[in-house]
Design an enzyme around this catalytic site. Structure first.
Site, PDB file in Angstrom:
ATOM      1  N   ASP A  80       0.949  -1.030  -0.016  1.00  0.00           N
ATOM      2  CA  ASP A  80      -0.045  -0.036   0.013  1.00  0.00           C
ATOM      3  C   ASP A  80       0.964   1.176  -0.153  1.00  0.00           C
ATOM      4  O   ASP A  80       1.689   1.220   0.893  1.00  0.00           O
ATOM      5  CB  ASP A  80      -0.699  -0.038   1.254  1.00  0.00           C
ATOM      6  N   HIS A  81       0.720   2.133  -1.009  1.00  0.00           N
ATOM      7  CA  HIS A  81       1.289   3.358  -1.103  1.00  0.00           C
ATOM      8  C   HIS A  81       2.836   3.353  -0.915  1.00  0.00           C
ATOM      9  O   HIS A  81       3.425   4.050  -0.160  1.00  0.00           O
ATOM     10  CB  HIS A  81       0.892   4.534   0.217  1.00  0.00           C
ATOM     11  N   HIS A 178      -8.178   9.795   3.659  1.00  0.00           N
ATOM     12  CA  HIS A 178      -7.902   8.557   4.453  1.00  0.00           C
ATOM     13  C   HIS A 178      -8.286   9.114   5.574  1.00  0.00           C
ATOM     14  O   HIS A 178      -8.199  10.388   6.193  1.00  0.00           O
ATOM     15  CB  HIS A 178      -6.259   8.497   4.463  1.00  0.00           C
ATOM     16  N   GLY A 179      -8.523   7.988   6.696  1.00  0.00           N
ATOM     17  CA  GLY A 179      -9.244   8.213   8.011  1.00  0.00           C
ATOM     18  C   GLY A 179     -10.635   8.604   8.152  1.00  0.00           C
ATOM     19  O   GLY A 179     -11.425   8.428   7.026  1.00  0.00           O
ATOM     20  N   HIS A 208      -9.377   4.635  -2.723  1.00  0.00           N
ATOM     21  CA  HIS A 208      -8.673   4.590  -1.354  1.00  0.00           C
ATOM     22  C   HIS A 208      -9.465   5.494  -0.226  1.00  0.00           C
ATOM     23  O   HIS A 208     -10.539   6.209  -0.843  1.00  0.00           O
ATOM     24  CB  HIS A 208      -7.520   5.469  -1.530  1.00  0.00           C
ATOM     25  N   GLY A 209      -9.295   5.290   0.822  1.00  0.00           N
ATOM     26  CA  GLY A 209      -9.985   6.127   1.882  1.00  0.00           C
ATOM     27  C   GLY A 209     -11.209   5.436   2.054  1.00  0.00           C
ATOM     28  O   GLY A 209     -12.252   6.179   1.845  1.00  0.00           O
ATOM     29  N   GLY A 210     -11.391   4.098   2.150  1.00  0.00           N
ATOM     30  CA  GLY A 210     -12.904   3.629   2.071  1.00  0.00           C
ATOM     31  C   GLY A 210     -13.552   3.635   3.449  1.00  0.00           C
ATOM     32  O   GLY A 210     -14.748   3.317   3.456  1.00  0.00           O
ATOM     33  N   ASN A 230      -9.997   0.182  -0.468  1.00  0.00           N
ATOM     34  CA  ASN A 230      -9.176   0.019   0.564  1.00  0.00           C
ATOM     35  C   ASN A 230      -9.744   0.504   1.879  1.00  0.00           C
ATOM     36  O   ASN A 230     -10.343   1.464   1.981  1.00  0.00           O
ATOM     37  CB  ASN A 230      -7.687   1.042   0.371  1.00  0.00           C
TER      38      ASN A 230
HETATM   39  P1  13P Z   1      -8.989   4.504   5.297  1.00  0.00           P
HETATM   40  O1  13P Z   1      -8.071   4.511   6.361  1.00  0.00           O
HETATM   41  O2  13P Z   1      -9.745   5.830   5.076  1.00  0.00           O
HETATM   42  O3  13P Z   1      -9.871   3.292   5.334  1.00  0.00           O
HETATM   43  O4  13P Z   1      -7.984   4.320   3.767  1.00  0.00           O
HETATM   44  C1  13P Z   1      -7.071   3.222   3.730  1.00  0.00           C
HETATM   45  C2  13P Z   1      -6.263   3.477   2.505  1.00  0.00           C
HETATM   46  O5  13P Z   1      -6.691   4.130   1.576  1.00  0.00           O
HETATM   47  C3  13P Z   1      -5.063   2.691   2.565  1.00  0.00           C
HETATM   48  O6  13P Z   1      -4.611   2.878   1.315  1.00  0.00           O
HETATM   49 ZN    ZN Z   2      -4.824   4.885   0.615  1.00  0.00          ZN
END
Ligand code: 13P
Ligand code: ZN
Length: 288
Positions: A80-81, A178-179, A208-210, A230
């Protein structure tokens, strides 16, 4: 079974569902994800961020690879990233089936050049590649970081980017961060933009940022090309919230009681709900 990420996601893409890709940084979360996938008959991805491998060390990856080989559900392991060539090489050495190179902060040309280089080295060993175009926002306390300002993915740029780099999966920016959206409220995701991007490119897309988005918006994303979602914060919050409560109520508690029944169950219930939401529950039937 451990599976090539591109193949895993192609099936999701063709059948309009998304596979949850969950961040892990200890064996508890590995168990959570695999047990949830087994109970839901769902494919899944275990992803490890460079910060997470830093925390647990490379030997942890061997444990993850073994755990994925030993389950009947299709699972992939993903970086990831990834920020550097070193991150990518480390992930490949550790047996991941795909890597993300995130050069989304760089200029379009530089992002393309860096990504192309990663595609060459990863494809040579049958490892799939995800890259990002546009930027994901960053909420307070997010461990994955992100940009101060969201730059939405341009559909024409996406087409050029995919054609030029040869990537297997594309992370798009349609409004998520994210978060958790603590103060600013949940964003409105640009589903129209997602539709346009999906018309321009013919590879699976990644959200991303699910965490902490509106369920009704999440369930639209995999109707328009998103095959990987994600998720980190929601799962980790469920785990640590329950652990905090349990430890406060049981100050003398020790393993295995501290971890086994409560925190793991809270995280697993959350992951199972997300598998339902992402449309992946019951979908291992497509992999037989
Ligand atoms: P969240 O922490 O918002 O679920 O995002 C996860 C993410 O995108 C990891 O790459
Ligand atoms: Zn991400």
């Amino acid at each position: 079974m451990l599976m090539n990420t591109k193949e895993l996601l192609q099936t999701a893409y063709e059948n309009n569902f998304a596979v949850g890709s969950f961040n892990v940084a200890n064996s508890e979360f590995v168990k959570v994800v695999i047990e949830a996938a087994e109970e839901q008959n769902a494919p899944a991805i275990i992803q490890i961020h460079p910060n997470e491998i830093e925390l647990v060390g490379d030997d942890f990856a061997k444990y993850v690879v073994e755990a994925c080989k030993n389950t009947f559900v299709p699972i992939a392991i993903h970086l990831d990233h990834g920020a550097t060539v070193q991150d990518v090489q480390r992930a490949i050495k550790n047996g991941y089936t795909s890597v993300m190179i995130d050069a989304s902060h760089a200029s379009f040309e530089d992002n393309m050049a860096i990504t192309k280089k990663i595609v060459e080295l990863a494809h040579a060993v049958n490892v799939s590649v995800e890259a990002e175009l546009g930027t994901i926002g960053s909420n307070e306390g997010s461990s994955e970081g992100g940009a101060d300002q969201i730059l939405y993915t341009d559909p024409e740029d996406a087409k050029t980017f995919v054609e030029n780099t040869g990537i297997d999966i594309l992370a798009v920016a349609i409004g998520t961060s994210h978060g958790q959206y603590k103060h600013q409220g949940k964003p409105e995701l640009k589903i129209d933009l997602l539709e346009e991007i999906n018309q321009q490119v013919d590879i699976p897309l990644v959200l991303h940022g699910g965490s902490d988005n509106k369920d009704e918006e999440i369930s639209q994303t995999y109707q328009h090309g998103v095959a990987k979602i994600n998720l980190s914060t929601d799962m980790k919050n469920a785990f640590f919230k329950e652990m905090r409560t349990f430890l406060t109520e049981n100050p003398g508690a020790y393993e295995p009681d501290v971890i086994m029944p409560s925190a793991r169950k809270a995280a697993k219930d959350l992951v199972k709900q997300k598998m339902d939401l992402f449309g992946s529950t019951g979908k291992i039937k497509f992999y037989r």
